[in-house]
Write a protein that holds these residues in place. Structure first.
Motif, mmCIF file in Angstrom:
data_model
loop_
_atom_site.group_PDB
_atom_site.id
_atom_site.type_symbol
_atom_site.label_atom_id
_atom_site.label_comp_id
_atom_site.label_asym_id
_atom_site.label_seq_id
_atom_site.Cartn_x
_atom_site.Cartn_y
_atom_site.Cartn_z
ATOM 1 N N PRO A 1 -9.208 4.670 14.171
ATOM 2 C CA PRO A 1 -7.784 4.052 13.849
ATOM 3 C C PRO A 1 -8.114 3.868 12.245
ATOM 4 N N HIS A 2 -9.266 3.534 11.591
ATOM 5 C CA HIS A 2 -9.488 3.189 10.210
ATOM 6 C C HIS A 2 -9.345 4.339 9.423
ATOM 7 N N LEU A 3 -9.761 5.444 9.942
ATOM 8 C CA LEU A 3 -9.422 6.892 9.030
ATOM 9 C C LEU A 3 -7.909 6.981 9.222
ATOM 10 N N LEU A 4 -7.236 7.072 10.239
ATOM 11 C CA LEU A 4 -5.754 7.115 10.555
ATOM 12 C C LEU A 4 -4.882 6.280 9.397
ATOM 13 N N VAL A 5 -5.512 4.939 9.376
ATOM 14 C CA VAL A 5 -4.786 4.001 8.387
ATOM 15 C C VAL A 5 -5.034 4.466 7.065
ATOM 16 N N ALA A 6 -6.563 5.077 6.599
ATOM 17 C CA ALA A 6 -6.864 5.287 5.152
ATOM 18 C C ALA A 6 -5.850 6.669 4.964
ATOM 19 N N ALA A 7 -5.680 7.709 5.771
ATOM 20 C CA ALA A 7 -4.804 8.709 5.606
ATOM 21 C C ALA A 7 -3.404 8.307 5.229
ATOM 22 N N ALA A 8 -2.888 7.434 6.117
ATOM 23 C CA ALA A 8 -1.431 7.065 6.110
ATOM 24 C C ALA A 8 -1.227 6.301 4.587
ATOM 25 N N LEU A 9 -2.176 5.615 4.083
ATOM 26 C CA LEU A 9 -2.120 4.772 2.996
ATOM 27 C C LEU A 9 -2.251 6.118 1.887
ATOM 28 N N ARG A 10 -2.818 6.874 1.960
ATOM 29 C CA ARG A 10 -3.005 7.650 0.757
ATOM 30 C C ARG A 10 -1.953 8.586 0.795
ATOM 31 N N ASP A 11 -1.199 8.857 1.921
ATOM 32 C CA ASP A 11 -0.140 9.733 1.827
ATOM 33 C C ASP A 11 1.153 8.851 1.043
#
Length: 271
Positions: A118-128
């Motif tokens: 879940p942390h990686l998904l959040v990091a990817a979404a924020l960088r998008d």
């Protein structure tokens, strides 16, 4: 005096190493409740192509009662239990053809078990949203000799961001979780309080967080299934549309001539 066959170190080793832990494996029809194999199989095959998962056969042993995953490359002409070496049978789909099953590779499985995904998904979404985003996941912060944990802390869109990431949005409704999250973001000097979950965060929880953030002068950023798992959300919408269309199609329509105009009452009888 007969010497015990099992030495003390051997007994201790068995006690510490004993157990029946096995990485989870499932067929495409059982991965997600309410989803068909046609919906799930493409994602599973993509995961295999990326090295995130592997295909195999499930094996049920009548001798030791263990269920084992046998990678496809290790399957042979005869099914043999890898635990006790007894002849066994591969799992079958509805008792018919041998069924392909899938499991995550060890690295991805461990990451999910530790709550990293879940942390990686959040990091990817924020960088998008902002490619210049810089994040520190899972930070332990000591404030006034009290240790606090913040799931995500960093810079997003030129502002300080801090917040909580949950696998299930329902966790935000427990034990004043939202109150503590927003208060910690304020103490950390954040401009943005992040509220994230891998499923749907309902409007009530979002409203509660928004009111608290406004009272502290913070912005609220909500990331949940539509942003973190857009493919899943799109498939869910498509599936719901198919169900609605099927329900409409199955509703019987009135035939011509079935609908009759209400009869008008005749004249009242004479008295």
């Amino acid at each position: 005096m007969v010497r015990s066959f099992y030495s003390a170190p051997a007994k201790e080793l068995a006690r510490e190493f004993g157990g029946r832990q096995e990485r989870k494996f499932q067929s495409a029809t059982n991965v997600l409740n309410g989803w068909t194999a046609a919906d799930v199989t493409p994602a599973l095959e993509t995961a295999c192509a990326q090295g995130w998962a592997e295909r195999g056969l499930g094996l049920d042993c009548d001798q030791c009662s263990l269920n084992s995953f046998i990678p496809l490359h290790a399957t042979g002409g005869t099914a043999v239990c890898p635990a006790c070496s007894a002849p066994a049978l591969y799992q079958r789909e509805n008792g018919k053809a041998v069924e392909i099953v899938y499991r995550l590779n060890g690295f991805i499985d461990q990451a999910i078990d530790n709550g990293v995904l879940p942390h990686l998904l959040v990091a990817a979404a924020l960088r998008d949203l902002d490619p210049s985003t810089y994040l520190l996941p899972g930070v332990d912060v000591v404030i006034d000799d009290t240790k606090n944990e913040v799931d995500v802390f960093g810079i997003h869109e030129g502002k300080v961001l801090a917040g909580e990431v949950k696998v299930k949005a329902a966790e935000f409704a427990k034990d004043d979780q939202i109150v503590r999250d927003v208060a910690l973001s304020r103490r950390l000097g954040a401009d943005i309080n992040l509220m994230a979950a891998t499923d749907i965060i309902d409007d009530g929880l979002q409203s509660q967080a928004r009111e608290l953030c406004e009272s502290y002068g913070l912005e609220l950023l909500v990331l949940h299934e539509p942003q973190l798992r857009p493919g899943l959300a799109d498939q869910r919408d498509a599936r719901d549309r198919r169900k609605e269309a099927a329900a409409v199609a199955s509703t019987p329509r009135p035939r011509r001539g079935d609908t009759k105009a209400p009869s008008t009452p005749g004249p009242a009888p004479r008295t």
